[in-house]
Scaffold this motif. Sequence first.
Motif, PDB file in Angstrom:
ATOM      1  N   ALA A 169      -4.180  -1.707   6.159  1.00 53.27           N
ATOM      2  CA  ALA A 169      -2.918  -2.159   6.092  1.00 53.27           C
ATOM      3  C   ALA A 169      -1.780  -2.055   7.243  1.00 53.27           C
ATOM      4  O   ALA A 169      -1.261  -2.844   7.717  1.00 53.27           O
ATOM      5  CB  ALA A 169      -2.466  -1.617   4.844  1.00 53.27           C
ATOM      6  N   SER A 229       0.810  -0.978  -0.024  1.00 54.35           N
ATOM      7  CA  SER A 229      -0.027  -0.025   0.142  1.00 54.35           C
ATOM      8  C   SER A 229       1.001   1.244  -0.012  1.00 54.35           C
ATOM      9  O   SER A 229       1.662   1.406   0.773  1.00 54.35           O
ATOM     10  CB  SER A 229      -0.872   0.053   1.191  1.00 54.35           C
ATOM     11  OG  SER A 229       0.000   0.124   2.741  1.00 54.35           O
ATOM     12  N   THR A 230       0.238   2.303  -0.959  1.00 57.16           N
ATOM     13  CA  THR A 230       1.024   3.610  -0.599  1.00 57.16           C
ATOM     14  C   THR A 230       0.292   4.434   0.351  1.00 57.16           C
ATOM     15  O   THR A 230      -0.605   4.074   0.844  1.00 57.16           O
ATOM     16  CB  THR A 230       0.896   4.158  -1.835  1.00 57.16           C
ATOM     17  OG1 THR A 230      -0.443   4.856  -2.295  1.00 57.16           O
ATOM     18  CG2 THR A 230       1.315   3.433  -3.020  1.00 57.16           C
ATOM     19  N   SER A 264      -3.108   5.075  -0.585  1.00 55.99           N
ATOM     20  CA  SER A 264      -4.081   3.825  -1.051  1.00 55.99           C
ATOM     21  C   SER A 264      -5.340   3.672  -0.151  1.00 55.99           C
ATOM     22  O   SER A 264      -5.395   4.286   1.088  1.00 55.99           O
ATOM     23  CB  SER A 264      -3.282   2.519  -1.047  1.00 55.99           C
ATOM     24  OG  SER A 264      -1.903   2.331  -1.660  1.00 55.99           O
ATOM     25  N   ASN A 302      -6.912   1.259   1.111  1.00 56.66           N
ATOM     26  CA  ASN A 302      -6.292   0.333   2.037  1.00 56.66           C
ATOM     27  C   ASN A 302      -5.278   0.696   3.005  1.00 56.66           C
ATOM     28  O   ASN A 302      -4.924  -0.027   3.892  1.00 56.66           O
ATOM     29  CB  ASN A 302      -6.027  -1.123   1.443  1.00 56.66           C
ATOM     30  CG  ASN A 302      -4.577  -1.072   1.016  1.00 56.66           C
ATOM     31  OD1 ASN A 302      -4.071   0.005   0.284  1.00 56.66           O
ATOM     32  ND2 ASN A 302      -4.028  -2.377   0.974  1.00 56.66           N
ATOM     33  N   ALA A 303      -4.852   1.812   3.041  1.00 57.47           N
ATOM     34  CA  ALA A 303      -3.577   2.179   3.712  1.00 57.47           C
ATOM     35  C   ALA A 303      -3.925   2.089   5.338  1.00 57.47           C
ATOM     36  O   ALA A 303      -3.034   1.664   6.074  1.00 57.47           O
ATOM     37  CB  ALA A 303      -3.319   3.724   3.296  1.00 57.47           C
TER      38      ALA A 303
END
Length: 244
Positions: free
Chosen positions: A102, A92-93, A96, A98-99
């Motif tokens: 994550a 993930s960035t 993202s 989902n950051a």
Amino acid sequence: MAISIENKIALVTGANRGIGKSIVESFIKHGAKKVYLAVRDTSSTSALEAAYGDKVVTVQTDVSDASSVKKLAEVATDVEILVNNAGVLVPSTPLSENAEAALAKELDVNVFGLLRITNAFADTLEKNQGALVQLNSVASIKNFSELSTYSASKAAAYSLTQGLRETLGKKGVSILSVHPGPIATDMAAQAGFHEGESASSVSEGIVQALAAGEFHLFPDLMAKQFEAAYQSFSDNIVTADLSE
């Protein structure tokens, strides 16, 4: 403090594959008396059990579960070398979707897992004058944008490892912080690295670094490039006695 693997009793979290499995193999190769295999799925260590018989003992463990870690410590009271290898990676960035999820998952396993393990085993390691080996990463000292949350979790784990060096070190416990680059494992493939050095470069490096009493291990080619650039900061800041 120098620690030999020979005749020692060890415990490896995440021992069923990749670097963890290789650590088990290297430890037994170098004369370990017994290795506890701390894994979530006890059926996943069948190959190691078939190869090494009563030299290995599988114990169901989930480092994200405090009660599970506590039960592990109650079973493995004779541990002299503890290797906290279990970890997760969710690509993930920082931007993202989902950051947050994550990072929460990675912190739970990679950071809080380290705290749970070390708190559960601190007295045992002190009593046995043993060693704690923490699997960090080159990502602990540089953020890789596609692995931003993983890098952040490993940076936190590395910072805690430095704190453990000071607190447990005063009690006679050796601390080793391991910083691999891309290694040929499933996790590396998940991160987009489809080539890497053998996991044995890490496991054999751990044996050698413990014997030499080192705090840092940069085991592979990429890691050694990081080490060359980082060495001065490490010597003058990380491992220096700044109280003088």
